[in-house]
Design an enzyme around this catalytic site. Structure first.
Site, PDB file in Angstrom:
ATOM      1  N   ASP A  37       0.857  -1.194   0.000  1.00 22.23           N
ATOM      2  CA  ASP A  37       0.000   0.000   0.000  1.00 22.23           C
ATOM      3  C   ASP A  37       0.891   1.241   0.000  1.00 22.23           C
ATOM      4  O   ASP A  37       2.040   1.189   0.423  1.00 22.23           O
ATOM      5  CB  ASP A  37      -0.911   0.020   1.238  1.00 22.23           C
ATOM      6  N   ASP A  48       4.027   3.388  -3.548  1.00 27.18           N
ATOM      7  CA  ASP A  48       2.979   3.957  -4.394  1.00 27.18           C
ATOM      8  C   ASP A  48       3.016   3.190  -5.715  1.00 27.18           C
ATOM      9  O   ASP A  48       4.019   3.237  -6.434  1.00 27.18           O
ATOM     10  CB  ASP A  48       3.260   5.452  -4.611  1.00 27.18           C
ATOM     11  N   TYR A 140     -14.069   8.127 -12.599  1.00 26.05           N
ATOM     12  CA  TYR A 140     -14.021   6.860 -11.861  1.00 26.05           C
ATOM     13  C   TYR A 140     -14.662   5.740 -12.680  1.00 26.05           C
ATOM     14  O   TYR A 140     -14.100   4.643 -12.830  1.00 26.05           O
ATOM     15  CB  TYR A 140     -14.733   7.016 -10.513  1.00 26.05           C
ATOM     16  N   LYS A 144     -12.974   2.285 -14.137  1.00 28.29           N
ATOM     17  CA  LYS A 144     -13.447   0.965 -13.700  1.00 28.29           C
ATOM     18  C   LYS A 144     -14.025   0.154 -14.873  1.00 28.29           C
ATOM     19  O   LYS A 144     -13.988  -1.070 -14.849  1.00 28.29           O
ATOM     20  CB  LYS A 144     -14.465   1.110 -12.561  1.00 28.29           C
ATOM     21  N   THR A 175     -15.516   2.236   3.562  1.00 25.98           N
ATOM     22  CA  THR A 175     -14.068   2.000   3.643  1.00 25.98           C
ATOM     23  C   THR A 175     -13.388   3.370   3.679  1.00 25.98           C
ATOM     24  O   THR A 175     -14.062   4.396   3.725  1.00 25.98           O
ATOM     25  CB  THR A 175     -13.571   1.232   2.411  1.00 25.98           C
ATOM     26  N   THR A 178     -14.807   5.906   1.186  1.00 33.41           N
ATOM     27  CA  THR A 178     -16.216   6.307   1.228  1.00 33.41           C
ATOM     28  C   THR A 178     -16.704   6.672   2.628  1.00 33.41           C
ATOM     29  O   THR A 178     -17.816   7.178   2.782  1.00 33.41           O
ATOM     30  CB  THR A 178     -17.110   5.135   0.748  1.00 33.41           C
TER      31      THR A 178
HETATM   32  N1  LIG Z   1     -15.757   1.436  -1.003  1.00 41.91           N
HETATM   33  C1  LIG Z   1     -16.618   1.182  -1.967  1.00 41.91           C
HETATM   34  O1  LIG Z   1     -17.825   1.454  -1.823  1.00 41.91           O
HETATM   35  C2  LIG Z   1     -16.138   0.549  -3.250  1.00 41.91           C
HETATM   36  C3  LIG Z   1     -17.092   0.179  -4.188  1.00 41.91           C
HETATM   37  C4  LIG Z   1     -16.672  -0.409  -5.377  1.00 41.91           C
HETATM   38  C5  LIG Z   1     -15.324  -0.619  -5.617  1.00 41.91           C
HETATM   39  N2  LIG Z   1     -14.402  -0.242  -4.690  1.00 41.91           N
HETATM   40  C6  LIG Z   1     -13.000  -0.496  -5.018  1.00 41.91           C
HETATM   41  O2  LIG Z   1     -12.414  -1.275  -3.998  1.00 41.91           O
HETATM   42  C7  LIG Z   1     -10.988  -1.094  -4.013  1.00 41.91           C
HETATM   43  C8  LIG Z   1     -10.503  -0.923  -2.585  1.00 41.91           C
HETATM   44  O3  LIG Z   1     -11.005   0.289  -2.086  1.00 41.91           O
HETATM   45  P1  LIG Z   1     -11.615   0.433  -0.626  1.00 41.91           P
HETATM   46  O4  LIG Z   1     -13.058   0.687  -0.783  1.00 41.91           O
HETATM   47  O5  LIG Z   1     -11.166  -0.676   0.246  1.00 41.91           O
HETATM   48  O6  LIG Z   1     -10.995   1.844  -0.195  1.00 41.91           O
HETATM   49  P2  LIG Z   1      -9.819   2.214   0.807  1.00 41.91           P
HETATM   50  O7  LIG Z   1      -9.559   3.661   0.554  1.00 41.91           O
HETATM   51  O8  LIG Z   1     -10.170   1.795   2.184  1.00 41.91           O
HETATM   52  O9  LIG Z   1      -8.602   1.330   0.301  1.00 41.91           O
HETATM   53  C9  LIG Z   1      -7.890   1.627  -0.865  1.00 41.91           C
HETATM   54  C10 LIG Z   1      -6.418   1.472  -0.554  1.00 41.91           C
HETATM   55  O10 LIG Z   1      -5.688   1.686  -1.761  1.00 41.91           O
HETATM   56  C11 LIG Z   1      -4.516   2.405  -1.409  1.00 41.91           C
HETATM   57  N3  LIG Z   1      -3.994   3.127  -2.546  1.00 41.91           N
HETATM   58  C12 LIG Z   1      -4.601   4.143  -3.232  1.00 41.91           C
HETATM   59  N4  LIG Z   1      -3.758   4.622  -4.148  1.00 41.91           N
HETATM   60  C13 LIG Z   1      -2.610   3.889  -4.061  1.00 41.91           C
HETATM   61  C14 LIG Z   1      -1.374   3.935  -4.731  1.00 41.91           C
HETATM   62  N5  LIG Z   1      -1.135   4.852  -5.675  1.00 41.91           N
HETATM   63  N6  LIG Z   1      -0.410   3.047  -4.388  1.00 41.91           N
HETATM   64  C15 LIG Z   1      -0.646   2.121  -3.407  1.00 41.91           C
HETATM   65  N7  LIG Z   1      -1.791   2.058  -2.724  1.00 41.91           N
HETATM   66  C16 LIG Z   1      -2.756   2.938  -3.038  1.00 41.91           C
HETATM   67  C17 LIG Z   1      -4.976   3.367  -0.315  1.00 41.91           C
HETATM   68  O11 LIG Z   1      -3.882   3.869   0.439  1.00 41.91           O
HETATM   69  C18 LIG Z   1      -5.925   2.501   0.483  1.00 41.91           C
HETATM   70  O12 LIG Z   1      -5.275   1.849   1.558  1.00 41.91           O
HETATM   71  C19 LIG Z   1     -10.746   0.102  -4.929  1.00 41.91           C
HETATM   72  O13 LIG Z   1     -10.253  -0.344  -6.167  1.00 41.91           O
HETATM   73  C20 LIG Z   1     -12.122   0.730  -5.087  1.00 41.91           C
HETATM   74  O14 LIG Z   1     -12.253   1.437  -6.284  1.00 41.91           O
HETATM   75  C21 LIG Z   1     -14.782   0.322  -3.518  1.00 41.91           C
END
Ligand SMILES: NC(=O)c1ccc[n+]([C@@H]2O[C@H](COP(=O)([O-])OP(=O)(O)OC[C@H]3O[C@@H](n4cnc5c(N)ncnc54)[C@H](O)[C@@H]3O)[C@@H](O)[C@H]2O)c1
Length: 236
Positions: A37, A48, A140, A144, A175, A178
């Site tokens: 991460d 990153d 976004y 996706k 998360t 959101t």
């Molecule tokens: N939360 C929702 O409602 C939802 C819905 C549909 C899809 N998603 C997808 O789920 C996946 C996980 O997201 P989440 O909801 O757990 O959110 P989150 O923000 O809790 O987790 C995302 C993680 O990705 C890391 N990250 C972001 N950019 C990065 C980078 N450049 N390098 C390394 N790490 C990086 C962040 O630091 C974070 O820890 C994402 O791809 C998101 O688009 C989330």
């Protein structure tokens, strides 16, 4: 349970939300996990994924830590609401760099290890926005949709190598990305009402889907998007 016994997995976005839950769930099932991460987290290697050379660095570190790789989970993502007028080139490029380009580059960097695996697995994290959309989500949604297209293309090319490629399509989950919006009771109620189950998901419920796709139970599934949205997208 040992559904991933002997498997070696790389999971990005592992410090929070879905990725963090997947790391725990995969380890519970016997996998060795290399967690990555940008943010700090326990047992997480901080990189990153969009930095120059990062995908190759991550693959090399995963190889050093695990000796090879069976499962790549491209989960790190960026979610930013922006109306079209506020969608700058910079926002568009950043969204694609994190959500689409880095997963593509990680596949390329990890492919030699996945080819050596007896049953390589790639699991990408899409969204319900991989097939639909909503207001304020032009960039976004596009990034996706790219995940859906990339997954299907890779599944075709990698099938003969014995590697399956699938993606999950989560609905609404509280998360890191959101949480702030869902802290507003009105916003939360709107999203809860959209699902026939009348709630938003827990991150572990998406991790369960990833576990299924990574397990032997999904041995004949490739090129598929697994909707995990509590029925959010049922209505037309
Ligand atoms: N939360 C929702 O409602 C939802 C819905 C549909 C899809 N998603 C997808 O789920 C996946 C996980 O997201 P989440 O909801 O757990 O959110 P989150 O923000 O809790 O987790 C995302 C993680 O990705 C890391 N990250 C972001 N950019 C990065 C980078 N450049 N390098 C390394 N790490 C990086 C962040 O630091 C974070 O820890 C994402 O791809 C998101 O688009 C989330």
């Amino acid at each position: 349970m040992n559904r991933l016994a002997g498997k070696r997995a790389l999971i990005t976005g592992a410090a929070s939300g879905i990725g963090e839950a997947a790391v725990h769930r995969f380890r519970e099932e016997g996998a060795q996990v290399f967690a990555v991460d940008r943010a700090a987290g326990e047992g997480v290697t901080q990189i990153d994924i969009t930095a120059p050379g990062a995908p190759e660095e991550i693959a090399a570190k995963a190889k050093a830590a695990l000796g090879g790789l069976d499962i790549l989970v491209n989960n790190a993502g960026l979610g930013t609401w922006a109306k079209f007028d506020d969608t700058t080139d910079e926002l568009w490029d950043r969204m694609f760099a994190v959500n689409s380009r880095a997963p593509f580059q990680l596949v390329r960097a990890c492919l030699p290890m996945l080819k050596e695996s007896k049953a390589g697995r790639i699991i990408n994290t899409g969204s319900v926005m991989s097939e639909r959309t909503d207001k304020g989500l032009v960039a976004y949604t596009a990034s996706k949709h790219a995940i859906a297209g990339m997954t299907r293309g890779l599944a075709l090319e990698f099938g003969p190598l014995g590697i399956t490629v699938n993606f999950v399509m989560p609905g609404a989950i509280a998360t890191g990305m959101t949480r702030e919006s869902f802290e507003d009771p009105k916003v939360r109620a709107i999203w809860e009402k959209k699902s026939p189950l009348r709630r938003i998901a827990e991150p572990i419920e998406i991790a369960h889907g990833m576990l299924f796709l990574a397990s032997d139970d999904a041995s004949f599934i490739t090129g598929t998007g697994l909707l995990i949205d509590g029925g959010l997208t049922l209505r037309t």
